[in-house]
Design a protein around this motif. Structure first.
Motif, mmCIF file in Angstrom:
data_model
loop_
_atom_site.group_PDB
_atom_site.id
_atom_site.type_symbol
_atom_site.label_atom_id
_atom_site.label_comp_id
_atom_site.label_asym_id
_atom_site.label_seq_id
_atom_site.Cartn_x
_atom_site.Cartn_y
_atom_site.Cartn_z
ATOM 1 N N ALA A 231 0.876 -1.037 -0.201
ATOM 2 C CA ALA A 231 0.081 0.015 -0.123
ATOM 3 C C ALA A 231 0.787 1.090 0.101
ATOM 4 C CB ALA A 231 -0.916 0.011 1.337
ATOM 5 N N SER A 232 0.315 2.128 -0.682
ATOM 6 C CA SER A 232 1.123 3.369 -0.863
ATOM 7 C C SER A 232 0.287 4.587 -1.164
ATOM 8 C CB SER A 232 2.393 3.172 -1.767
ATOM 9 O OG SER A 232 1.822 3.546 -3.208
ATOM 10 N N ARG A 233 0.628 5.649 -1.116
ATOM 11 C CA ARG A 233 0.107 7.085 -1.401
ATOM 12 C C ARG A 233 0.181 7.430 -2.778
ATOM 13 N NH1 ARG A 233 1.481 11.648 2.569
ATOM 14 N NH2 ARG A 233 0.449 12.702 1.013
ATOM 15 N N TRP A 234 -0.641 6.440 -3.513
ATOM 16 C CA TRP A 234 -0.479 6.544 -4.976
ATOM 17 C C TRP A 234 0.898 6.377 -5.550
ATOM 18 C CZ3 TRP A 234 -5.261 5.989 -7.021
ATOM 19 C CH2 TRP A 234 -6.279 6.089 -6.010
ATOM 20 N N GLY A 235 1.806 5.480 -5.242
ATOM 21 C CA GLY A 235 2.995 5.285 -5.660
ATOM 22 C C GLY A 235 4.317 6.068 -5.004
ATOM 23 N N ASP A 236 3.803 7.057 -3.954
ATOM 24 C CA ASP A 236 4.685 7.674 -3.174
ATOM 25 C C ASP A 236 4.903 7.123 -1.884
ATOM 26 O OD1 ASP A 236 5.416 9.706 -5.299
ATOM 27 O OD2 ASP A 236 3.530 10.728 -4.496
ATOM 28 N N GLY A 237 6.058 7.559 -1.005
ATOM 29 C CA GLY A 237 6.060 6.822 0.254
ATOM 30 C C GLY A 237 5.076 7.745 1.137
ATOM 31 N N PRO A 238 5.020 6.856 2.238
ATOM 32 C CA PRO A 238 5.585 5.704 2.539
ATOM 33 C C PRO A 238 4.807 4.551 1.966
ATOM 34 C CG PRO A 238 3.828 6.457 4.364
ATOM 35 C CD PRO A 238 4.151 7.537 3.244
ATOM 36 N N VAL A 239 5.716 3.381 2.008
ATOM 37 C CA VAL A 239 5.212 2.006 1.492
ATOM 38 C C VAL A 239 4.991 1.061 2.532
ATOM 39 C CG1 VAL A 239 5.764 0.203 -0.183
ATOM 40 C CG2 VAL A 239 6.329 2.492 -0.638
ATOM 41 N N LEU A 240 3.645 0.502 2.534
ATOM 42 C CA LEU A 240 3.288 -0.553 3.627
ATOM 43 C C LEU A 240 3.378 -2.043 3.111
ATOM 44 C CD1 LEU A 240 0.639 1.686 5.292
ATOM 45 C CD2 LEU A 240 2.887 1.395 5.928
ATOM 46 N N VAL A 241 4.323 -2.687 3.527
ATOM 47 C CA VAL A 241 4.256 -4.091 2.674
ATOM 48 C C VAL A 241 3.188 -5.093 3.657
ATOM 49 C CG1 VAL A 241 5.425 -6.205 2.523
ATOM 50 C CG2 VAL A 241 6.644 -4.141 2.385
ATOM 51 N N LEU A 242 2.191 -5.344 2.571
ATOM 52 C CA LEU A 242 0.875 -6.093 3.447
ATOM 53 C C LEU A 242 1.124 -7.683 3.071
ATOM 54 C CD1 LEU A 242 -2.088 -4.078 1.929
ATOM 55 C CD2 LEU A 242 -0.797 -3.619 3.979
ATOM 56 N N ALA A 243 1.892 -8.022 2.196
ATOM 57 C CA ALA A 243 1.770 -9.707 1.833
ATOM 58 C C ALA A 243 3.248 -9.754 1.158
ATOM 59 C CB ALA A 243 0.797 -10.375 1.325
ATOM 60 N N GLU A 244 3.939 -10.751 1.455
ATOM 61 C CA GLU A 244 5.208 -11.154 0.903
ATOM 62 C C GLU A 244 5.067 -12.626 0.218
ATOM 63 O OE1 GLU A 244 8.958 -10.156 2.779
ATOM 64 O OE2 GLU A 244 7.749 -9.552 4.627
ATOM 65 N N GLN A 245 5.867 -12.720 -1.132
ATOM 66 C CA GLN A 245 5.739 -13.823 -1.812
ATOM 67 C C GLN A 245 4.587 -14.607 -1.807
ATOM 68 O OE1 GLN A 245 8.835 -14.796 -3.562
ATOM 69 N NE2 GLN A 245 8.762 -12.688 -3.362
ATOM 70 N N VAL A 246 3.559 -13.833 -2.200
ATOM 71 C CA VAL A 246 2.170 -14.589 -2.426
ATOM 72 C C VAL A 246 1.628 -14.663 -3.914
ATOM 73 C CG1 VAL A 246 1.426 -13.806 0.000
ATOM 74 C CG2 VAL A 246 0.905 -12.363 -2.132
ATOM 75 N N SER A 247 0.856 -15.510 -4.097
ATOM 76 C CA SER A 247 0.356 -15.566 -5.525
ATOM 77 C C SER A 247 -0.547 -14.303 -5.605
ATOM 78 C CB SER A 247 -0.867 -16.599 -5.570
ATOM 79 O OG SER A 247 -1.570 -16.385 -6.726
ATOM 80 N N LEU A 248 -0.104 -13.420 -6.596
ATOM 81 C CA LEU A 248 -0.575 -12.170 -6.855
ATOM 82 C C LEU A 248 -2.093 -12.418 -7.443
ATOM 83 C CD1 LEU A 248 2.462 -10.221 -8.400
ATOM 84 C CD2 LEU A 248 1.607 -10.257 -6.301
ATOM 85 N N ARG A 249 -2.325 -13.350 -8.173
ATOM 86 C CA ARG A 249 -3.854 -13.528 -8.719
ATOM 87 C C ARG A 249 -4.818 -13.811 -7.542
ATOM 88 N NH1 ARG A 249 -5.046 -14.104 -13.578
ATOM 89 N NH2 ARG A 249 -3.417 -15.025 -14.093
ATOM 90 N N THR A 250 -4.308 -14.805 -6.403
ATOM 91 C CA THR A 250 -5.232 -15.130 -5.536
ATOM 92 C C THR A 250 -5.215 -13.817 -4.296
ATOM 93 O OG1 THR A 250 -4.163 -17.542 -5.204
ATOM 94 C CG2 THR A 250 -5.112 -16.503 -3.347
ATOM 95 N N ALA A 251 -4.142 -12.914 -4.264
ATOM 96 C CA ALA A 251 -4.105 -11.892 -3.571
ATOM 97 C C ALA A 251 -5.293 -10.851 -4.099
ATOM 98 C CB ALA A 251 -2.949 -11.223 -3.305
ATOM 99 N N TRP A 252 -5.201 -10.766 -5.491
ATOM 100 C CA TRP A 252 -6.180 -9.819 -6.145
ATOM 101 C C TRP A 252 -7.652 -10.251 -6.077
ATOM 102 C CZ3 TRP A 252 -6.384 -5.379 -8.736
ATOM 103 C CH2 TRP A 252 -7.575 -5.108 -9.764
#
Length: 129
Positions: free
Chosen positions: A75-96
């Motif tokens: 999650a980010s402010r429309w591509g600017d910092g800060p950046v929050l990592v919500l999930a790592e090394q997951v299936s992007l399709r499943t997350a979507w």
């Protein structure tokens, strides 16, 4: 759970070289991400109520005709910092799918959707040489 937080896109990109946020605005804005119908997702986790966009890295969330990828959800402010990592090394399709099935408007709801997804990661396809 409090997501890992990076003060800038560069700090996030340095920590995750394989799942970078593009720094060129045209490329960044062409990624398929989640933003609650262009309103943004309210940051109720840190209490800032800032609007955020959810990105699927690398390359954005896979379209239905594209192959799934393993990566990070941030999650980010429309591509600017800060950046929050919500999930790592997951299936992007499943997350979507987990996120868009619920259509969340708050960051805590996005986190809940991701927490309810299966933890198993699909096998990576063999490298073609």
């Amino acid at each position: 759970m409090t997501p890992e937080r990076f003060a800038s896109v560069q700090a996030y990109n340095d920590a995750y070289p394989g799942c970078q946020i593009p720094t060129e605005p045209v490329v960044r804005h062409s990624l398929r991400g989640y933003h609650a119908a262009m309103r943004g997702v309210a940051d109720d986790v840190a209490g800032t109520e800032t609007t955020l966009t959810i990105d699927f890295l690398p390359g954005g969330a896979p379209a239905p005709e594209q192959r799934d990828r393993i990566g990070n959800v941030v999650a980010s402010r429309w591509g600017d910092g800060p950046v929050l990592v919500l999930a790592e090394q997951v299936s992007l399709r499943t997350a979507w799918k987990a996120i868009t099935d619920r259509w969340p408007t708050r960051l805590s709801e996005v986190q809940a959707a991701l927490a309810d997804t299966p933890a198993d990661v699909p096998p990576r396809p063999p490298l073609l040489r």
